[in-house]
Write a protein that holds these residues in place. Structure first.
Motif, PDB file in Angstrom:
ATOM      1  N   SER A 212      -8.322 -13.321   1.726  1.00 19.55           N
ATOM      2  CA  SER A 212      -6.982 -13.056   2.133  1.00 19.55           C
ATOM      3  C   SER A 212      -6.667 -13.646   3.522  1.00 19.55           C
ATOM      4  O   SER A 212      -5.575 -14.288   3.786  1.00 19.55           O
TER       5      SER A 212
ATOM      6  N   LYS B 124       4.436  -2.100  10.048  1.00 23.51           N
ATOM      7  CA  LYS B 124       4.968  -1.519   8.786  1.00 23.51           C
ATOM      8  C   LYS B 124       6.090  -0.773   9.266  1.00 23.51           C
ATOM      9  O   LYS B 124       6.345   0.051   9.950  1.00 23.51           O
TER      10      LYS B 124
ATOM     11  N   ALA C 161      -3.896 -16.513   4.361  1.00 28.81           N
ATOM     12  CA  ALA C 161      -3.012 -16.189   5.536  1.00 28.81           C
ATOM     13  C   ALA C 161      -2.787 -17.512   6.496  1.00 28.81           C
ATOM     14  O   ALA C 161      -1.839 -17.968   7.048  1.00 28.81           O
TER      15      ALA C 161
ATOM     16  N   ARG D 149       0.844 -18.277   8.138  1.00 29.26           N
ATOM     17  CA  ARG D 149       1.229 -16.817   8.553  1.00 29.26           C
ATOM     18  C   ARG D 149       0.442 -16.371   9.828  1.00 29.26           C
ATOM     19  O   ARG D 149       0.873 -15.430  10.433  1.00 29.26           O
TER      20      ARG D 149
ATOM     21  N   LYS E 218      -1.366 -20.519   4.765  1.00 28.17           N
ATOM     22  CA  LYS E 218       0.008 -20.518   4.827  1.00 28.17           C
ATOM     23  C   LYS E 218       0.730 -20.554   6.074  1.00 28.17           C
ATOM     24  O   LYS E 218       1.936 -20.444   6.300  1.00 28.17           O
TER      25      LYS E 218
ATOM     26  N   PRO F  67      -1.682  -6.626   3.290  1.00 26.57           N
ATOM     27  CA  PRO F  67      -0.917  -7.546   4.349  1.00 26.57           C
ATOM     28  C   PRO F  67       0.447  -7.990   4.043  1.00 26.57           C
ATOM     29  O   PRO F  67       0.948  -7.912   4.953  1.00 26.57           O
ATOM     30  N   ALA F  68       0.916  -8.063   2.941  1.00 29.91           N
ATOM     31  CA  ALA F  68       2.374  -8.512   2.676  1.00 29.91           C
ATOM     32  C   ALA F  68       3.498  -7.296   2.603  1.00 29.91           C
ATOM     33  O   ALA F  68       4.501  -7.632   2.778  1.00 29.91           O
ATOM     34  N   MET F  69       3.001  -6.103   1.952  1.00 29.00           N
ATOM     35  CA  MET F  69       3.959  -5.111   1.672  1.00 29.00           C
ATOM     36  C   MET F  69       4.196  -4.397   2.893  1.00 29.00           C
ATOM     37  O   MET F  69       3.377  -3.858   3.648  1.00 29.00           O
ATOM     38  N   PRO F  70       5.482  -4.343   3.284  1.00 28.67           N
ATOM     39  CA  PRO F  70       5.894  -3.528   4.692  1.00 28.67           C
ATOM     40  C   PRO F  70       5.983  -2.206   4.540  1.00 28.67           C
ATOM     41  O   PRO F  70       6.156  -1.442   5.813  1.00 28.67           O
TER      42      PRO F  70
END
Length: 288
Positions: A52, A181, A56, A61, A59, A150-153
Motif C-alpha cells: 500500500s 479524515k 502510494a 501521493r 502514484k 488510506p483513501a476513504m476520508p
C-alpha cells in the motif's frame, strides 16, 4: 509536523483494515505497533503495508522518503503484551463479538496508562455492549473506518453513555487534525449512519440477483449509469467481502429485527463455495 494527539499507537489485527489503519497512523507521525495472532499473519500484514505504501509512492501521493518513514514507524508482533505502553489501541479484528470482547478483557490487564483509549472498528456491533464487557467501559469508543483506509476520508465516531466527553474530543481531534479524515457522530444504534443505509441496499441487490430478476453485471450497470453511483452494489459487496457483509448484516438483523437486514441465502452458498469477493478472486464478479 506537529506532534500527533496520540504518539504511541497499537493496532489489533493486520488484515486490510488493520494494515490500512496502521498506515494512516504512521503517515500522521505516530509510532505504531501492530499485533496479530500468528507469524504467518505478521508476514501478511507487513506485506500489505509495504504494498500500500509503495503504491502510494508510485502514484505520487507520498514521496519515497515518506514511504520509508511510514514503514520505519510500524512494527509487527504476536504478543498482546507489546501494547502495554500504548496511548491508543485501535481494534480491527473479525466482526465477531466474542473475539472482540476477549481481546478487550486481555487489554484490561495489559495497558499501563490509565488514560489509554481503546477503539473498536466494528461496523455493526453495539459499542455499549462491548464496553460493558470490559473492566474499563469509559475508555472504549467506536471508530468505524472505511475500506481502503488510506483513501476513504470518513470515520464514524460512536460514544457510549460511559464515554467521557474529553475522550470523545481527543478521538475526534486525532481523526480530523491527526489523520486528516472527516468525522461524523452517530448514536450507538444498529449500523450507525452509513451501514444503516448501505447494507439494505446491498442486500436488495443480492436478492435481485438471487431471484434471477437481473444478472450482476446489469444490476451494477443500472446503478452506475442510471443513478451515477461510482460503483455498483454487487461490485461493492465483493469489495467489502461477502463473508464480512454477511456477518455485518447478521449482526444488524439480530439487534434490530428488521427483515431488511436479514442476510440472503445466496451469501451462505457463496461463502461455502469460497466465493468471498474480490479478495478471493470471485464473488458476484470474477477478478484476476
Amino acid at each position: 509536523m506537529s506532534a500527533p494527539v496520540f504518539e504511541r499507537i497499537g493496532v489489533l489485527g493486520g488484515g486490510l483494515m488493520g494494515a490500512g489503519i496502521a498506515e494512516v497512523c504512521a503517515r500522521a507521525g505516530a509510532e505504531v505497533r501492530v499485533v496479530v495472532t500468528t507469524e504467518r499473519s505478521r508476514g501478511a500484514a507487513r506485506a500489505r503495508l509495504e504494498r500500500s505504501a509503495g503504491a502510494a509512492a508510485a502514484k505520487g501521493r507520498i514521496s519515497a522518503e515518506e514511504r520509508d518513514a511510514v514503514l520505519s514507524r510500524v512494527t509487527f508482533g504476536t504478543d498482546l503484551g507489546e501494547l502495554a505502553d500504548r496511548q491508543l489501541v485501535l481494534e480491527s479484528v473479525t466482526e465477531d463479538e466474542n473475539t472482540k470482547v476477549k481481546l478487550f478483557r486481555q487489554l484490561d490487564a495489559v495497558l499501563t496508562d490509565p488514560a489509554a483509549v481503546v477503539t473498536t472498528n466494528t461496523s455493526s456491533l453495539p459499542v455499549t455492549r462491548l464496553a460493558e464487557a470490559t473492566g474499563h467501559p469509559g475508555r472504549l469508543i467506536g471508530t468505524h473506518f472505511f475500506n481502503p483506509v488510506p483513501a476513504m476520508p470518513l470515520v464514524e465516531i460512536t460514544a457510549t453513555a460511559h464515554t467521557p466527553e474529553a475522550t470523545v474530543a481527543r478521538v475526534a481531534e486525532f481523526v480530523t487534525a491527526g489523520l486528516g479524515k472527516e468525522a461524523i457522530r452517530s448514536t450507538d444504534r444498529a449500523g450507525f449512519v452509513v451501514n444503516a443505509l448501505l447494507v439494505p441496499y446491498l442486500l436488495a441487490a443480492a436478492r435481485m440477483a438471487e431471484s434471477g430478476h437481473a444478472d450482476a453485471a446489469d444490476i451494477d450497470k443500472g446503478m452506475t449509469l442510471g443513478c451515477g453511483h461510482p460503483m455498483g452494489p454487487l461490485r461493492l459487496a465483493d469489495l467489502v467481502g461477502i463473508d464480512t457483509l454477511r456477518a455485518v448484516a447478521a449482526g444488524l438483523y439480530e439487534e434490530s429485527g428488521d427483515p431488511a437486514y436479514a442476510p440472503p441465502e445466496i451469501f451462505t452458498r457463496m461463502v461455502e463455495a469460497g466465493h468471498r469477493g474480490q479478495k478471493a478472486g470471485r464473488g458476484f464478479h470474477t477478478y484476476t
